[in-house]
Design a protein around this motif. Structure first.
Motif, mmCIF file in Angstrom:
data_model
loop_
_atom_site.group_PDB
_atom_site.id
_atom_site.type_symbol
_atom_site.label_atom_id
_atom_site.label_comp_id
_atom_site.label_asym_id
_atom_site.label_seq_id
_atom_site.Cartn_x
_atom_site.Cartn_y
_atom_site.Cartn_z
ATOM 1 N N ALA A 73 -48.526 -21.734 -8.604
ATOM 2 C CA ALA A 73 -47.137 -21.711 -9.068
ATOM 3 C C ALA A 73 -46.433 -22.926 -8.477
ATOM 4 O O ALA A 73 -46.579 -23.221 -7.288
ATOM 5 C CB ALA A 73 -46.443 -20.434 -8.637
ATOM 6 N N MET A 74 -45.679 -23.603 -9.322
ATOM 7 C CA MET A 74 -44.964 -24.800 -8.866
ATOM 8 C C MET A 74 -43.707 -24.444 -8.072
ATOM 9 O O MET A 74 -43.212 -25.254 -7.294
ATOM 10 C CB MET A 74 -44.620 -25.672 -10.065
ATOM 11 C CG MET A 74 -45.863 -26.217 -10.745
ATOM 12 S SD MET A 74 -45.489 -27.177 -12.222
ATOM 13 C CE MET A 74 -44.675 -28.584 -11.523
ATOM 14 N N SER A 75 -43.186 -23.232 -8.287
ATOM 15 C CA SER A 75 -42.019 -22.764 -7.548
ATOM 16 C C SER A 75 -42.030 -21.246 -7.559
ATOM 17 O O SER A 75 -42.837 -20.635 -8.270
ATOM 18 C CB SER A 75 -40.717 -23.281 -8.189
ATOM 19 O OG SER A 75 -40.581 -22.760 -9.499
ATOM 20 N N ASN A 76 -41.178 -20.647 -6.758
ATOM 21 C CA ASN A 76 -41.094 -19.186 -6.767
ATOM 22 C C ASN A 76 -39.669 -18.719 -6.501
ATOM 23 O O ASN A 76 -38.860 -19.438 -5.914
ATOM 24 C CB ASN A 76 -42.099 -18.558 -5.801
ATOM 25 C CG ASN A 76 -41.710 -18.716 -4.368
ATOM 26 O OD1 ASN A 76 -40.778 -18.068 -3.903
ATOM 27 N ND2 ASN A 76 -42.412 -19.579 -3.649
ATOM 28 N N ALA A 77 -39.397 -17.525 -6.968
ATOM 29 C CA ALA A 77 -38.050 -16.962 -6.885
ATOM 30 C C ALA A 77 -37.579 -16.782 -5.449
ATOM 31 O O ALA A 77 -36.383 -16.894 -5.168
ATOM 32 C CB ALA A 77 -37.993 -15.629 -7.622
ATOM 33 N N LEU A 78 -38.494 -16.517 -4.535
ATOM 34 C CA LEU A 78 -38.103 -16.315 -3.144
ATOM 35 C C LEU A 78 -37.527 -17.582 -2.521
ATOM 36 O O LEU A 78 -36.754 -17.513 -1.565
ATOM 37 C CB LEU A 78 -39.294 -15.813 -2.323
ATOM 38 C CG LEU A 78 -39.749 -14.396 -2.658
ATOM 39 C CD1 LEU A 78 -41.108 -14.101 -2.043
ATOM 40 C CD2 LEU A 78 -38.722 -13.377 -2.210
ATOM 41 N N ASP A 79 -37.906 -18.736 -3.058
ATOM 42 C CA ASP A 79 -37.341 -20.012 -2.598
ATOM 43 C C ASP A 79 -36.143 -20.448 -3.439
ATOM 44 O O ASP A 79 -35.165 -20.964 -2.915
ATOM 45 C CB ASP A 79 -38.398 -21.122 -2.653
ATOM 46 C CG ASP A 79 -39.521 -20.918 -1.654
ATOM 47 O OD1 ASP A 79 -39.290 -20.295 -0.604
ATOM 48 O OD2 ASP A 79 -40.636 -21.388 -1.931
ATOM 49 N N LEU A 80 -36.242 -20.250 -4.744
ATOM 50 C CA LEU A 80 -35.210 -20.744 -5.656
ATOM 51 C C LEU A 80 -33.905 -19.959 -5.586
ATOM 52 O O LEU A 80 -32.818 -20.553 -5.577
ATOM 53 C CB LEU A 80 -35.725 -20.735 -7.097
ATOM 54 C CG LEU A 80 -36.852 -21.700 -7.420
ATOM 55 C CD1 LEU A 80 -37.312 -21.496 -8.856
ATOM 56 C CD2 LEU A 80 -36.421 -23.134 -7.191
ATOM 57 N N LEU A 81 -33.988 -18.640 -5.561
ATOM 58 C CA LEU A 81 -32.773 -17.825 -5.611
ATOM 59 C C LEU A 81 -31.851 -18.018 -4.405
ATOM 60 O O LEU A 81 -30.633 -18.117 -4.580
ATOM 61 C CB LEU A 81 -33.121 -16.355 -5.813
ATOM 62 C CG LEU A 81 -33.613 -16.007 -7.223
ATOM 63 C CD1 LEU A 81 -34.127 -14.585 -7.282
ATOM 64 C CD2 LEU A 81 -32.499 -16.226 -8.232
ATOM 65 N N PRO A 82 -32.366 -18.084 -3.176
ATOM 66 C CA PRO A 82 -31.456 -18.345 -2.052
ATOM 67 C C PRO A 82 -30.721 -19.684 -2.188
ATOM 68 O O PRO A 82 -29.528 -19.775 -1.903
ATOM 69 C CB PRO A 82 -32.374 -18.332 -0.829
ATOM 70 C CG PRO A 82 -33.507 -17.452 -1.235
ATOM 71 C CD PRO A 82 -33.718 -17.748 -2.694
#
Length: 112
Positions: A73-82
């Motif tokens: 995965a190039m990104s994930n919600a745990l990093d993006l949402l905060p």
């Protein structure tokens, strides 16, 4: 030589690309259909992993390991949402809703 081709098409491997991976159900279905069509899958790539669990409480990473297909995965919600919440400052009710969703469906709670 004949062994390099299947039905006139060169043999090789494909990478399955998905925009957003939630539980991995549609990704697995796609990979299963490709395998049934004699297409070799080298890897699965998601632009964003939502970090959700299946009904069996498994992550997409776990499911993909079980299939033997590497998952990235190039990104994930745990990093993006905060980061998004810090920048956009959404209504506190939205933040609480996201936190509750991750408590119930996420691979782990999220800190916003």
């Amino acid at each position: 030589p004949k062994d390099k081709y299947f039905l006139g098409m060169p043999k090789g491997k494909v990478v399955v690309v998905e925009d957003v991976t939630s539980t991995g159900t549609s990704l697995l279905e796609t990979i299963d259909n490709l395998k049934k069509s004699w297409v070799a899958v080298a890897a699965a790539l998601a632009l964003t992993n939502r970090n959700e669990l299946t009904d069996e409480r498994k992550s997409v990473e776990t499911i993909m390991k079980e299939t033997g297909v590497p998952y990235y995965a190039m990104s994930n919600a745990l990093d993006l949402l905060p980061k998004l919440c810090k920048e956009k400052k959404p209504d506190p009710a939205i933040i609480e809703s996201i936190k509750e969703s991750f408590k119930t469906y996420g691979t782990r709670p999220i800190s916003l």
